[in-house]
Design a protein around this motif. Structure first.
Motif: not given
Ligand code: PLP
Ligand code: COI
Length: 341
Positions: A224-227, A280-281, A290-292, A296-304
């Motif tokens: 899938a692509n990102f939005l 993010c989807g 499908s929502p995101v 996780v960027d190598h242990g760093r969590e980016i929470r939407l």
């Protein structure tokens, strides 16, 4: 004719054999007339081009039952065009667009009982594909090809309903070097299998692939692509030559602008920008949107900020409008809906 006795609401995204499939063969520089057949098995020579050099590509689209009981597909002309691009890049013959669309219609009509009912949450997944069939041992394209379409009823691609996904930034590159991203070919997907198995083992739902050259830009995910939606309500979607030009994403850009009055940006999206995003989807035929919830960027969590419990508000509007168009509840732009029955 009666619908198959299937628990439509609990279908996952899997293959089950259906009654009919479409097949046409290419030989001596031309396609034969094509036919609907019963046999789901393919018998090929051990040295066929598809086995030796993975000369194969595919498409994916769906058939829907609309609110008023018609069976339709969504923009099959764009699948035909993208398959042309895949075939050209892989030195395979093109199946003319008109034939592609007719074949889709024929195979869906022949499997009418397998098309999930309106409101069931399931759809009929349509998988056109082509392969080199005659023996090749030196590295060169085959001379003979088979184009087929199989159909299978499916439910949601991701388990867990509309629960937002957790995805990881992949350590692997899915894309072949620039220039092949616009094709849907078996070899690109084979190269992503190790990455998806690794992500699943680690407890993630999917991967975010980065641009292989600099690993600083968002590309796409396995299927899938990102939005993204920014905190000021703009819809942003990555532009790259090495991702698949999703028909769902291209349609959602139009839906966002024309139906919802949103500003849409199709541009490079840098990893550094992710903390500024509100939603993010993942968008695609199988993924729908499908929502995101977390990247996780190598242990760093980016929470939407839209959270881990439900779709963000703009993602939801996009989802409702797109599925409304596909299921005939909302008027579609001209040419988007192809009625089969
Ligand atoms: N990207 C990849 C790698 C895919 O496999 C798919 C699915 O086809 C998509 C994007 C979404 O494309 P589409 O919306 O045309 O289904
Ligand atoms: C699709 O959405 O049609 C896809 O091809 C995604 C995946 C099942 C490969």
């Amino acid at each position: 004719m009666a619908k198959k006795d299937i628990d439509w609401a609990n279908l996952g995204f899997g293959y089950q054999v259906t009654d009919k499939r479409y097949v046409t063969n290419y030989k001596d520089g031309k396609w034969d007339d094509g036919a609907i057949i019963d046999d789901p098995n393919i018998v090929l020579n051990e040295c066929a081009g598809v086995f030796q050099y993975a000369q194969t590509c595919f498409e994916g689209l769906k058939a829907y039952t609309t609110e008023d009981g018609h069976i339709v597909t969504f923009r099959p002309d764009l699948n035909a065009e993208r398959m042309d691009q895949s075939c050209e890049r892989l030195e395979m013959p093109v199946l003319p667009k008109g034939r592609f669309i007719e074949a889709v219609k024929e195979v869906v009509a022949a499997n009418e009982d397998w098309v999930p009912p309106y409101g069931s949450g399931a759809t009929l997944y349509i998988r056109p594909y082509m392969m080199g069939t005659n023996p090749v041992i030196g590295v060169k394209p085959a001379d003979e090809y088979q184009f087929r379409i199989l159909v299978t009823p499916v439910g949601p691609y991701f388990k867990g309903g509309a629960k937002p996904l957790t995805i990881k930034i992949s350590d692997f590159d899915r894309a072949a070097p620039h220039g092949t991203g616009h094709i849907k070919a078996g070899l690109n997907y084979a190269m992503s299998l190790h990455a998806i198995v690794t992500a699943h083992k680690e407890g993630y739902d999917e991967n975010m692939y980065l641009d292989p050259a600099t690993r600083s830009k968002v590309e796409e995910t396995g299927g899938a692509n990102f939005l993204f939606v920014t905190k000021d309500g703009k819809v942003v979607t990555p532009k790259s030559d090495s991702i698949l030009p999703s028909i769902t994403r291209r349609s959602l850009m139009i839906v966002a602008e024309k139906y919802l009055g949103l500003t849409v940006e199709h541009r490079e999206v840098f990893l550094d920008e992710l903390p500024d995003m509100a939603e993010c989807g993942l968008c695609g035929t199988a993924a729908v949107i499908s929502p995101v919830g977390c990247i996780v960027d190598h242990g760093r969590e980016i929470r939407l900020p839209s959270g881990m419990t439900e779709m963000g508000p703009i993602t939801k509007k996009l989802y409702d409008t797109l599925t409304g168009i596909q299921m005939g509840r909302i008027e579609a732009p001209k040419g988007w809906i192809c009625t089969i029955k």
